[in-house]
Design a protein around this motif. Sequence first.
Motif, PDB file in Angstrom:
ATOM      1  N   ASP A  89      31.349  29.020  33.758  1.00 18.73           N
ATOM      2  CA  ASP A  89      30.695  29.556  34.958  1.00 18.73           C
ATOM      3  C   ASP A  89      30.826  28.527  36.076  1.00 18.73           C
ATOM      4  N   LEU A  90      30.336  28.890  37.263  1.00 17.44           N
ATOM      5  CA  LEU A  90      30.482  27.986  38.402  1.00 17.44           C
ATOM      6  C   LEU A  90      29.671  26.704  38.240  1.00 17.44           C
ATOM      7  N   LEU A  91      28.571  26.762  37.520  1.00 19.44           N
ATOM      8  CA  LEU A  91      27.838  25.530  37.258  1.00 19.44           C
ATOM      9  C   LEU A  91      28.721  24.566  36.467  1.00 19.44           C
ATOM     10  N   GLY A  92      29.462  25.106  35.506  1.00 22.84           N
ATOM     11  CA  GLY A  92      30.404  24.276  34.764  1.00 22.84           C
ATOM     12  C   GLY A  92      31.514  23.749  35.649  1.00 22.84           C
ATOM     13  N   TYR A 110      30.387  13.086  44.390  1.00 21.65           N
ATOM     14  CA  TYR A 110      29.736  14.386  44.442  1.00 21.65           C
ATOM     15  C   TYR A 110      28.628  14.450  43.398  1.00 21.65           C
ATOM     16  N   ALA A 111      27.551  15.157  43.727  1.00 17.39           N
ATOM     17  CA  ALA A 111      26.428  15.244  42.807  1.00 17.39           C
ATOM     18  C   ALA A 111      25.761  16.610  42.932  1.00 17.39           C
ATOM     19  N   LEU A 112      25.206  17.081  41.820  1.00 21.78           N
ATOM     20  CA  LEU A 112      24.406  18.302  41.788  1.00 21.78           C
ATOM     21  C   LEU A 112      22.932  17.919  41.740  1.00 21.78           C
ATOM     22  N   GLN A 113      22.124  18.622  42.507  1.00 18.53           N
ATOM     23  CA  GLN A 113      20.694  18.306  42.559  1.00 18.53           C
ATOM     24  C   GLN A 113      19.879  19.592  42.572  1.00 18.53           C
ATOM     25  N   ASP A 114      18.965  19.721  41.628  1.00 23.67           N
ATOM     26  CA  ASP A 114      18.084  20.894  41.569  1.00 23.67           C
ATOM     27  C   ASP A 114      17.033  20.815  42.666  1.00 23.67           C
ATOM     28  N   THR A 115      16.778  21.950  43.305  1.00 23.18           N
ATOM     29  CA  THR A 115      15.695  22.050  44.284  1.00 23.18           C
ATOM     30  C   THR A 115      14.944  23.355  44.017  1.00 23.18           C
ATOM     31  N   ASP A 116      13.829  23.541  44.702  1.00 24.35           N
ATOM     32  CA  ASP A 116      13.072  24.783  44.542  1.00 24.35           C
ATOM     33  C   ASP A 116      13.875  25.989  45.014  1.00 24.35           C
ATOM     34  N   GLU A 117      14.749  25.784  46.004  1.00 23.15           N
ATOM     35  CA  GLU A 117      15.496  26.902  46.604  1.00 23.15           C
ATOM     36  C   GLU A 117      16.792  27.226  45.860  1.00 23.15           C
ATOM     37  N   PHE A 121      24.913  21.033  46.019  1.00 25.89           N
ATOM     38  CA  PHE A 121      26.136  20.303  45.716  1.00 25.89           C
ATOM     39  C   PHE A 121      26.334  19.355  46.880  1.00 25.89           C
ATOM     40  N   ILE A 122      26.164  18.052  46.641  1.00 27.82           N
ATOM     41  CA  ILE A 122      26.099  17.060  47.707  1.00 27.82           C
ATOM     42  C   ILE A 122      27.341  16.178  47.692  1.00 27.82           C
ATOM     43  N   GLU A 123      27.870  15.931  48.865  1.00 31.25           N
ATOM     44  CA  GLU A 123      28.964  14.972  49.019  1.00 31.25           C
ATOM     45  C   GLU A 123      28.423  13.713  49.662  1.00 31.25           C
ATOM     46  N   LYS A 188      22.195  15.399  55.270  1.00 32.24           N
ATOM     47  CA  LYS A 188      23.104  15.378  54.117  1.00 32.24           C
ATOM     48  C   LYS A 188      24.332  16.225  54.414  1.00 32.24           C
ATOM     49  N   ASP A 189      25.387  15.979  53.635  1.00 30.41           N
ATOM     50  CA  ASP A 189      26.562  16.860  53.609  1.00 30.41           C
ATOM     51  C   ASP A 189      26.479  17.612  52.288  1.00 30.41           C
ATOM     52  N   ALA A 190      26.234  18.914  52.345  1.00 29.03           N
ATOM     53  CA  ALA A 190      25.945  19.618  51.093  1.00 29.03           C
ATOM     54  C   ALA A 190      26.027  21.127  51.269  1.00 29.03           C
ATOM     55  N   MET A 191      26.088  21.807  50.121  1.00 35.40           N
ATOM     56  CA  MET A 191      25.949  23.259  50.063  1.00 35.40           C
ATOM     57  C   MET A 191      24.783  23.578  49.140  1.00 35.40           C
ATOM     58  N   LEU A 192      23.937  24.507  49.548  1.00 40.22           N
ATOM     59  CA  LEU A 192      22.866  25.005  48.689  1.00 40.22           C
ATOM     60  C   LEU A 192      23.380  26.263  47.991  1.00 40.22           C
ATOM     61  N   LEU A 193      23.369  26.255  46.661  1.00 38.94           N
ATOM     62  CA  LEU A 193      23.933  27.330  45.853  1.00 38.94           C
ATOM     63  C   LEU A 193      22.837  28.038  45.067  1.00 38.94           C
ATOM     64  N   SER A 194      22.949  29.345  44.949  1.00 42.81           N
ATOM     65  CA  SER A 194      21.956  30.093  44.178  1.00 42.81           C
ATOM     66  C   SER A 194      22.204  29.911  42.687  1.00 42.81           C
ATOM     67  N   ARG A 195      21.146  29.878  41.911  1.00 45.71           N
ATOM     68  CA  ARG A 195      21.287  29.740  40.456  1.00 45.71           C
ATOM     69  C   ARG A 195      22.009  30.945  39.866  1.00 45.71           C
ATOM     70  N   GLN A 196      21.807  32.101  40.462  1.00 42.15           N
ATOM     71  CA  GLN A 196      22.469  33.300  39.944  1.00 42.15           C
ATOM     72  C   GLN A 196      23.981  33.196  40.087  1.00 42.15           C
ATOM     73  N   SER A 197      24.448  32.764  41.255  1.00 46.51           N
ATOM     74  CA  SER A 197      25.899  32.667  41.467  1.00 46.51           C
ATOM     75  C   SER A 197      26.508  31.611  40.548  1.00 46.51           C
TER      76      SER A 197
END
Length: 332
Positions: A89-92, A110-117, A121-123, A188-197
């Motif tokens: 999946d995309l998380l992988g 690059y790093a992944l960070q969990d948030t409430d929203e 995906f942070i650069e 930050k330089d980042a994208m906020l991604l939905s858990r569903q996607s």
Amino acid sequence: MGQITSLFARKVAGVAGNAIDERAVLASIGLDVDGPWDPKHMLDEDDFYGMIELMATQMDVTSLPLTVGGAMRPDEYGALGLAWKAAPDLLGSFSRVERYWRLWTSVARYALQDTDEGVLFIEHRAGSRRLGMRISIEADLASGVSLCRQVSPKSFAPLEVYFKHAAPKTSKHHEAYFGCPVHFGADKDAMLLSRQSLSDPNLLGDEGITRFLVSHLDHELAQIDDAPALQTQTKSEIARALSEGLPKMAEIARRLGMSARSFHRRLAEHGLSFQTLTEETRREIATSMLRDETYALSEIAFLTGYSEQSAFNRAFKRWMGVTPAAYRKTQG
């Protein structure tokens, strides 16, 4: 100074089309437009940014990073691109980038960070926000979105996109490409991604292929991790030997406790050459010493392994485009 894969430089120049002189632009950073696309061929970050800034003198680069991102294909990234496709999946997919980013670049991480929203995906990239860097960062995140859209079975868009630098003259192209709000001047330089996607299965996800590719990437990463130490040790020994004249590879190998054959093989495994490291060491020593007025030009020539100052002058002009004396005046 960090490095970045030449793949990105070729892609940036290639998508510009007739708006630039592609052959001349690539030649400015030592690439042949007809040469092979080798992701392992790395460029100094300043050269890469300079190439983009050269392009900006020939065209409007506002939407260039979006065009670059849209043109990226997983297969162009070597084993890491295949691992992106084969992840379940995309998380992988994003997790592969988080772990193996050093195979692409030493400029960013690059790093992944969990948030409430959702998941960010942070650069992370250090340095002044020159134009070349800004375009490069935008192209990175645009590429990530493009790669997601190629492997996800569903329509993909981030929830939000963030850039630290100021907005270009218009951001409408960015919002249309990303399909979400784009915030400039952020923290930050980042994208906020939905858990569903991130949890939707990839079209070509395959656990067996993933295990094979991850094993291969671990091997490549181990080699990358060893390269800086070998490079640093080699240049250190070259620097010590230069006052005695131009060192031979066999002598430096002996100082490092290796045979000449083993030394040559280890350098080749990391894409390094003894001649290039020797030139870099001489240039770095020369530019550093020229900032100190107490060293005469003849003394600098001797300490960088040149028996005659005229030979040193020619070499320095080849490196820096100016004579040592002219360079010293710019450092005052």
